[in-house]
Each structure stands twice: as structure tokens, then as C-alpha cells.
Scaffold this motif. Structure first.
Motif: not given
Length: 230
Positions: A98-111, A131-136
């Protein structure tokens, strides 16, 4: 549930070129009749040398992708830079049909210089919990605890990974497999091109599908949602 993983070509600090590439790959992916399209980490702006200027496009990006998702009745997952007060998160969103944001993940593994996330959340879909996670994040011990605690039915991992060798090697894939097994969840990973690549692992770490370069992977997945334990 049909998932399409799209290793997208990304040009740093060239939003309009990336947007045209995104739309073209989105159109290609629709030929496979997917339920969920997954794009890489900060795929609209790229990122280099602490240049956070792409974060100012956050609202514009969300609006454009939401419109595409709604018009085509699909879920879309993608990475982008997110401004917040005086700093920036490396984030990824799940947009619903429906175009709505259902989930947001903010990355842990950042410098340093990034804000960093502190939890993993899930969103309910007709296919179960996502669920979503990002790269590192895939290799972060705190993330592993959160993922096992939340017990998602499937995990999506947008990446922007460029190894020193310039290409993905068997050792890289083996490490991804080991993490999927540790997290005990079906895992869908897609990387920015170059070097590109996309991979699907089951909860035991078995490699179910993969691609090289900027080739799309489409995977039909039968999901049996776990029962929540209270």
C-alpha cells in the motif's frame, strides 16, 4: 512468497542516474511477478568518504519508492541514508504493497560519524514476520542475539560490500552461510554492483540460490510462520 534480489549498479552522489537505474531494474524484476523486491544498501546515493549529502534526499526517495510499490502492489526493501537531528543513520526500509513504511532498520555495525541502531524489529506480512539488517550487521554479536530473540520467519540483508580481491569468493559465501545458520533464519542477501551478487540461504546455512555480477535472483519460498511464544 516470491522474492527478487536485484544487485544494482550505483553511482556515488548521482541520485537521478541511480533513480533511473532503480526504475529500470524494478521494471525488469516485475517480469518475474515477485511479491518482494530487494535492493542493496544506500542504493540511491552511494556513500564515500564521510559525505552525508545524500541524506537530504531521504523524503524524496521514500515518496518515490512508496509510489512505485503502491502502483505495482509489491513490497520493496532498500537502503538509504537517513538524517536525524545532527547525525545520519545508514538505514533500510520495508515498504508495503500500500506504499506505507512497515519497517525501518538502522545499522548497528558502523564506524564513527554515523548514528548507530540499537535494536532489530520485525514487521508482519501475509508471509509471516520479516526482519532487516544491513551488511556488516550480519557479523555483529548483538544483532545475532536480537535476531534469535525476535524469531523472524525470514531476514533481508541489503549490502554494499567490495572485498579487497574485487570479487566475491567462496570464503565470503561460506561466512554468509555460517551466519545464516547461527541466526537460524532463511536469509536473503543482495549486494551493490560492483562486485554485485545475491544469495539465498535456508536456516541451516544451505545455499539455495545465488547470482554473480548484476544478475537478478528470483526465489520462490514456502514460509511456515513460527508460533509466537508468550
Amino acid at each position: 512468497m516470491k522474492v527478487t534480489l536485484i544487485p544494482m549498479r550505483v553511482k556515488v552522489n548521482d541520485f537521478e542516474t541511480n533513480w533511473q537505474e532503480f526504475k529500470q531494474r524494478f521494471k525488469e524484476a516485475l517480469e518475474y511477478r515477485p511479491d518482494i523486491l530487494v535492493f542493496p544498501e544506500y542504493c540511491f546515493t552511494g556513500f564515500k568518504e564521510w559525505d552525508f549529502s545524500g541524506a537530504k534526499l531521504y523524503g524524496e526517495i521514500v515518496n518515490r519508492v512508496s509510489k512505485l510499490a503502491k502502483e505495482n502492489l509489491v513490497y520493496v526493501i532498500f537502503g538509504l541514508l537517513e538524517p536525524y537531528k545532527n547525525c545520519v543513520y545508514n538505514s533500510a526500509l520495508l515498504i508495503g504493497r500500500d506504499g506505507e513504511v512497515l519497517l525501518k532498520h538502522r545499522k548497528f555495525q558502523e564506524p564513527m560519524k554515523f548514528c548507530t541502531g540499537n535494536t532489530v524489529r520485525t514487521a508482519r506480512t501475509e508471509f509471516g514476520k520479516a526482519a532487516i539488517i544491513i551488511c556488516g550487521d550480519l557479523y555483529n554479536k548483538r544483532i545475532a542475539k536480537w535476531v534469535r530473540k525476535k524469531k523472524p520467519d525470514y531476514l533481508f540483508v541489503p549490502m554494499e560490500y567490495s572485498p579487497e580481491t574485487g570479487k566475491i569468493i567462496e570464503e565470503d559465501i561460506k561466512m554468509m552461510s555460517e551466519r545464516a545458520k547461527l541466526l537460524e533464519v532463511k536469509t536473503f542477501i543482495v549486494n551493490t554492483y560492483l562486485p554485485g551478487g545475491a544469495w539465498v540461504f535456508d536456516k541451516n546455512g544451505e545455499l539455495l540460490a545465488q547470482s554473480v555480477g548484476d544478475n537478478i535472483v528470483t526465489f520462490d519460498s514456502i514460509i511456515v510462520p513460527k508460533q509466537d511464544v508468550f
